[in-house]
Design a protein around this motif. Structure first.
Motif, PDB file in Angstrom:
ATOM      1  N   ARG A   8      -0.403  -6.138 -15.546  1.00 56.83           N
ATOM      2  CA  ARG A   8      -1.224  -5.935 -14.355  1.00 56.83           C
ATOM      3  C   ARG A   8      -2.683  -6.186 -14.675  1.00 56.83           C
ATOM      4  O   ARG A   8      -3.100  -6.119 -15.833  1.00 56.83           O
ATOM      5  CB  ARG A   8      -1.034  -4.522 -13.808  1.00 56.83           C
TER       6      ARG A   8
ATOM      7  N   PRO B 249      -3.727   6.377  -8.169  1.00 59.67           N
ATOM      8  CA  PRO B 249      -4.743   5.388  -7.783  1.00 59.67           C
ATOM      9  C   PRO B 249      -5.074   4.408  -8.903  1.00 59.67           C
ATOM     10  O   PRO B 249      -5.345   3.231  -8.635  1.00 59.67           O
ATOM     11  CB  PRO B 249      -5.950   6.256  -7.411  1.00 59.67           C
ATOM     12  N   GLU B 250      -5.021   4.864 -10.137  1.00 54.61           N
ATOM     13  CA  GLU B 250      -5.334   3.980 -11.268  1.00 54.61           C
ATOM     14  C   GLU B 250      -4.250   2.943 -11.534  1.00 54.61           C
ATOM     15  O   GLU B 250      -4.432   2.057 -12.381  1.00 54.61           O
ATOM     16  CB  GLU B 250      -5.614   4.783 -12.536  1.00 54.61           C
TER      17      GLU B 250
ATOM     18  N   ALA C 249      -6.472  -5.203 -12.825  1.00 51.79           N
ATOM     19  CA  ALA C 249      -7.313  -4.623 -11.789  1.00 51.79           C
ATOM     20  C   ALA C 249      -8.678  -5.301 -11.837  1.00 51.79           C
ATOM     21  O   ALA C 249      -9.093  -5.800 -12.884  1.00 51.79           O
ATOM     22  CB  ALA C 249      -7.443  -3.125 -12.004  1.00 51.79           C
TER      23      ALA C 249
ATOM     24  N   THR D  21      -3.448   0.916  -9.198  1.00 51.29           N
ATOM     25  CA  THR D  21      -3.838  -0.176  -8.306  1.00 51.29           C
ATOM     26  C   THR D  21      -4.223  -1.413  -9.106  1.00 51.29           C
ATOM     27  O   THR D  21      -5.079  -1.351  -9.990  1.00 51.29           O
ATOM     28  CB  THR D  21      -5.016   0.253  -7.418  1.00 51.29           C
TER      29      THR D  21
ATOM     30  N   GLN E  72       0.143  -7.679  -5.055  1.00 52.96           N
ATOM     31  CA  GLN E  72      -0.853  -6.609  -5.027  1.00 52.96           C
ATOM     32  C   GLN E  72      -0.189  -5.254  -4.817  1.00 52.96           C
ATOM     33  O   GLN E  72       0.633  -5.092  -3.906  1.00 52.96           O
ATOM     34  CB  GLN E  72      -1.862  -6.860  -3.907  1.00 52.96           C
ATOM     35  N   VAL E  73      -0.575  -4.295  -5.629  1.00 51.51           N
ATOM     36  CA  VAL E  73      -0.165  -2.900  -5.452  1.00 51.51           C
ATOM     37  C   VAL E  73      -1.436  -2.073  -5.272  1.00 51.51           C
ATOM     38  O   VAL E  73      -2.328  -2.119  -6.123  1.00 51.51           O
ATOM     39  CB  VAL E  73       0.636  -2.399  -6.662  1.00 51.51           C
ATOM     40  N   THR E  74      -1.505  -1.351  -4.166  1.00 56.47           N
ATOM     41  CA  THR E  74      -2.652  -0.495  -3.879  1.00 56.47           C
ATOM     42  C   THR E  74      -2.167   0.920  -3.656  1.00 56.47           C
ATOM     43  O   THR E  74      -1.305   1.155  -2.797  1.00 56.47           O
ATOM     44  CB  THR E  74      -3.414  -0.986  -2.648  1.00 56.47           C
ATOM     45  N   VAL E  75      -2.701   1.837  -4.452  1.00 57.99           N
ATOM     46  CA  VAL E  75      -2.335   3.250  -4.346  1.00 57.99           C
ATOM     47  C   VAL E  75      -3.550   3.992  -3.814  1.00 57.99           C
ATOM     48  O   VAL E  75      -4.556   4.134  -4.517  1.00 57.99           O
ATOM     49  CB  VAL E  75      -1.876   3.820  -5.683  1.00 57.99           C
ATOM     50  N   SER E  76      -3.444   4.459  -2.588  1.00 53.57           N
ATOM     51  CA  SER E  76      -4.595   5.088  -1.940  1.00 53.57           C
ATOM     52  C   SER E  76      -4.130   5.961  -0.790  1.00 53.57           C
ATOM     53  O   SER E  76      -3.135   5.669  -0.129  1.00 53.57           O
ATOM     54  CB  SER E  76      -5.545   4.004  -1.419  1.00 53.57           C
TER      55      SER E  76
ATOM     56  N   LEU F 282       0.847  -1.186   0.000  1.00 47.05           N
ATOM     57  CA  LEU F 282       0.000   0.000   0.000  1.00 47.05           C
ATOM     58  C   LEU F 282       0.884   1.238   0.000  1.00 47.05           C
ATOM     59  O   LEU F 282       1.810   1.347   0.821  1.00 47.05           O
ATOM     60  CB  LEU F 282      -0.896  -0.007   1.245  1.00 47.05           C
TER      61      LEU F 282
END
Length: 127
Positions: free
Chosen positions: A38, A88-89, A40, A91, A122-126, A11
């Motif tokens: 990737r 965020p995109e 999503a 993710t 997993q990559v989460t950009v938030s 994250l």
């Protein structure tokens, strides 16, 4: 056993950075073009980047050009994806895979059994 194992996901806040690693075992990466794609939730698979086996040429999807950098260390049998200025995109679950190619501005991959794919990270950009 032929295997690719990704690591380095997590994250991160928008604008941050991550470096993904993909370690190969059971075969030598030297002879393979290898890259990252990737996926999503609810979206199609997107080829992100590819690095050639011959001269180290690199290719990127337009969505990540200028922000992501792919590299390989054949002495460690490992490929990396440095991701900067994350959005965020970005993710998604990120997978490394062999036998990538670049055509008509698209990075694409041979599917198993013709190519080898990892299990993903997993990559989460938030915020």
């Amino acid at each position: 056993q032929v295997q690719l194992v990704e690591s380095g996901g997590g994250l991160v806040q928008p604008g941050g950075s991550l470096r993904l690693s993909c370690a190969a075992s059971g075969f030598t990466l030297d002879y393979y073009a290898i890259g990252w794609f990737r996926q999503a939730p609810g979206k199609e698979r997107e080829g992100v980047s590819c690095i050639s086996s011959s001269d180290g040429s690199t290719y990127y999807a337009d969505s990540v050009k200028g922000r992501f950098t792919i590299s390989r260390d054949n002495t460690k049998n490992t490929v990396y994806l440095q991701m900067n200025s994350l959005k965020p995109e970005d993710t998604a679950v990120y997978y490394c895979a062999t036998d990538c190619h670049y055509s008509d501005y698209v990075v694409d991959f041979l599917t198993p059994p013709f190519g080898t794919w990892g299990q993903g990270t997993q990559v989460t950009v938030s915020s």
